[in-house]
Write an enzyme that holds these catalytic residues in place. Structure first.
Site, PDB file in Angstrom:
ATOM      1  N   LYS A 150     -44.394  84.265  37.481  1.00 27.50           N
ATOM      2  CA  LYS A 150     -44.210  82.870  37.071  1.00 27.50           C
ATOM      3  C   LYS A 150     -45.341  82.517  36.108  1.00 27.50           C
ATOM      4  CE  LYS A 150     -41.820  80.794  41.030  1.00 27.50           C
ATOM      5  NZ  LYS A 150     -41.943  79.850  42.160  1.00 27.50           N
ATOM      6  N   GLU A 207     -52.786  80.271  51.221  1.00 35.14           N
ATOM      7  CA  GLU A 207     -51.578  81.009  50.800  1.00 35.14           C
ATOM      8  C   GLU A 207     -51.466  82.302  51.618  1.00 35.14           C
ATOM      9  OE1 GLU A 207     -49.264  79.833  48.877  1.00 35.14           O
ATOM     10  OE2 GLU A 207     -50.212  78.355  47.556  1.00 35.14           O
ATOM     11  N   LYS A 224     -45.979  89.079  49.308  1.00 33.63           N
ATOM     12  CA  LYS A 224     -45.397  88.375  48.160  1.00 33.63           C
ATOM     13  C   LYS A 224     -44.594  89.340  47.275  1.00 33.63           C
ATOM     14  CE  LYS A 224     -45.866  85.283  44.359  1.00 33.63           C
ATOM     15  NZ  LYS A 224     -46.485  84.190  43.696  1.00 33.63           N
ATOM     16  N   GLU A 255     -36.141  83.325  42.125  1.00 30.11           N
ATOM     17  CA  GLU A 255     -36.084  82.273  43.139  1.00 30.11           C
ATOM     18  C   GLU A 255     -34.691  81.668  43.320  1.00 30.11           C
ATOM     19  OE1 GLU A 255     -39.737  79.916  43.458  1.00 30.11           O
ATOM     20  OE2 GLU A 255     -38.492  78.214  44.033  1.00 30.11           O
ATOM     21  N   ARG A 261     -36.995  84.097  47.750  1.00 25.87           N
ATOM     22  CA  ARG A 261     -38.318  83.734  47.200  1.00 25.87           C
ATOM     23  C   ARG A 261     -38.733  82.326  47.626  1.00 25.87           C
ATOM     24  NH1 ARG A 261     -41.012  85.162  41.320  1.00 25.87           N
ATOM     25  NH2 ARG A 261     -42.994  84.114  41.735  1.00 25.87           N
ATOM     26  N   ASN A 288     -42.266  78.936  49.512  1.00 29.41           N
ATOM     27  CA  ASN A 288     -42.503  77.495  49.408  1.00 29.41           C
ATOM     28  C   ASN A 288     -42.881  76.871  50.748  1.00 29.41           C
ATOM     29  OD1 ASN A 288     -41.868  77.620  46.704  1.00 29.41           O
ATOM     30  ND2 ASN A 288     -39.699  77.178  47.018  1.00 29.41           N
ATOM     31  N   HIS A 317     -45.219  73.858  51.123  1.00 33.25           N
ATOM     32  CA  HIS A 317     -45.426  73.293  49.789  1.00 33.25           C
ATOM     33  C   HIS A 317     -44.705  71.965  49.550  1.00 33.25           C
ATOM     34  CE1 HIS A 317     -47.353  77.087  49.042  1.00 33.25           C
ATOM     35  NE2 HIS A 317     -47.665  76.731  47.808  1.00 33.25           N
ATOM     36  N   HIS A 320     -47.394  69.624  48.341  1.00 35.08           N
ATOM     37  CA  HIS A 320     -47.416  69.051  46.989  1.00 35.08           C
ATOM     38  C   HIS A 320     -47.478  67.529  47.040  1.00 35.08           C
ATOM     39  CE1 HIS A 320     -45.640  72.803  44.833  1.00 35.08           C
ATOM     40  NE2 HIS A 320     -46.951  72.782  44.764  1.00 35.08           N
ATOM     41  N   HIS A 360     -55.685  73.011  45.589  1.00 39.51           N
ATOM     42  CA  HIS A 360     -54.288  73.259  45.920  1.00 39.51           C
ATOM     43  C   HIS A 360     -54.110  73.848  47.336  1.00 39.51           C
ATOM     44  CE1 HIS A 360     -50.117  74.467  45.502  1.00 39.51           C
ATOM     45  NE2 HIS A 360     -50.451  75.717  45.800  1.00 39.51           N
TER      46      HIS A 360
HETATM   47  N1  GLY Z   1     -46.017  80.384  44.326  1.00 37.88           N
HETATM   48  C1  GLY Z   1     -44.751  80.684  44.828  1.00 37.88           C
HETATM   49  C2  GLY Z   1     -44.011  81.694  44.012  1.00 37.88           C
HETATM   50  O1  GLY Z   1     -44.603  82.427  43.242  1.00 37.88           O
HETATM   51  O2  GLY Z   1     -42.815  81.774  44.128  1.00 37.88           O
END
Ligand code: GLY
Length: 353
Positions: A131, A173, A213, A223, A227, A231, A234, A238, A253
């Site tokens: 991403k 995380e 991950k 996603e 994926r 989240n 989050h 967020h 964060h």
């Molecule tokens: N930070 C979550 C992802 O990379 O999907």
């Protein structure tokens, strides 16, 4: 989407020489921000494979993750003669790897890039998974592209340059990765001492965390499904992060994610039967290491509004990733306003605010 090579590097010079060698290039560029230029570049400056690198240095922190900085990077690449066969090395935290990745994804329709994440948050999350992007129009990561790095080099020596808050931020995380993977990994994470860090043990745990991950991203790079497990924590996290920003009490964060995990483990517990003892153990770990972000019930409506504007939602529903147990994941779970307000009551009662 092409695969990205994740290298848990015990010997950075060797790994970087190999990674740059695997990407034949006419010119080599290194992107840092002012902080990583000062603190992290000296760790790689003497490597022969970096001898001819052209430097691009940008301003640090999320406030520079914008179109202006991106444009400055494009301009500098062009001015210094980058071609489609050039290679960009991003040395920094998530801001540098996200923006640098997007600059690489778009310059002359795409050049190859290598990420060397220097914060725990970027090692276990931002730099891995393809991403890339920038903030735009007041919205985080609003413009971007899925474009994996040719390689991601993870070397935990950089962690020694970080303060405790930045370690805790990335560790949130990792906690999330523990909750969505195995009981063994989760138990090791909630048993770790974040006051007196054992860096060797942390390095092993980072390797396991990145693998969690990596496996998920390999199954669903764009996603569309699993994926979304990443989240967890989050949606509420967020919203807390946005409230903090609005009230001028900005938080890192990962801290917001940790508090979001408290909220979403409660929802998991009441709706999906997530075991209470595991929720308590995780919540206590978070309370001890992250403290509390305090708000009163007057903030509920604002937090709810932030949740309804989350880009993970579909058609007006607030979307959560929940758990039936550690590693037993439910994506695309919606919750109503009353449930969300109960969740916020639980957060305040448990965290003592
Ligand atoms: N930070 C979550 C992802 O990379 O999907």
């Amino acid at each position: 989407m092409q695969e990205q090579e994740i290298i848990i590097s015990r010997h950075l010079e060797e790994s970087l020489a190999k990674a740059t060698g695997n990407c034949p290039h006419d010119k080599l560029f290194v992107l840092t921000d002012r902080t990583t230029q000062e603190k992290c570049w000296p760790l790689v400056a003497e490597f022969p494979c970096m001898a001819d690198a052209t430097h691009i240095v940008i301003g640090p922190t999320d406030e520079h993750k914008n179109l202006e900085t991106l444009s400055a990077v494009w301009t500098e690449l062009g001015r210094q003669g980058a071609t489609r066969h050039s290679l960009l090395v991003n040395l920094g935290g998530g801001m540098v790897t996200d923006l640098g990745g997007f600059a690489a994804a778009t310059f002359k329709r795409g050049i190859r890039y290598i990420n060397i994440p220097t914060t725990l948050l970027s090692m276990v999350d931002a730099a891995v998974g393809g991403k890339t992007g920038i903030n735009f129009n007041g919205l985080k990561n609003e413009i971007g592209a899925f474009c994996p790095a040719a390689a991601v080099l993870i070397n935990t020596e950089f962690l020694r340059t970080l303060d405790r808050e930045n370690i805790c931020s990335g560790y949130a995380e990792m906690l999330k990765h523990g909750l969505i993977s195995t009981e063994k990994h989760w138990a090791e994470l909630v048993g770790f001492d974040l006051e007196t860090i054992d860096y060797h043990r942390l390095q092993d745990m980072v390797g396991q965390s990145v693998a969690v991950k990596e496996n998920i991203v390999a199954k669903d790079p764009r996603e569309q499904g699993i994926r979304k497990a990443l989240n967890l924590g989050h949606t509420a996290g967020h919203a807390i992060e946005s409230l903090a920003l609005q009230e001028g009490r900005t938080v890192l964060h990962g801290y917001a994610v940790a508090w979001g995990l408290v909220c979403e483990l409660y929802l998991s517990c009441v709706r999906e039967g997530f075991p209470k003892d595991k929720m308590r153990q995780t919540v206590n770990f978070i309370k001890e290491n992250y403290g509390t972000f305090a708000f009163d019930c007057k903030a509920y409506e604002t937090l709810y509004q932030f949740m309804t504007h989350d880009k993970k939602n579909t058609a007006g529903h607030v979307n959560f990733t929940l758990l039936c147990d550690v590693g037993d994941i439910l994506i695309d779970q919606t919750a109503g306003k009353e449930e969300i307000f109960n969740m916020l009551d639980f957060y305040r009662e448990t965290m003592g605010c």
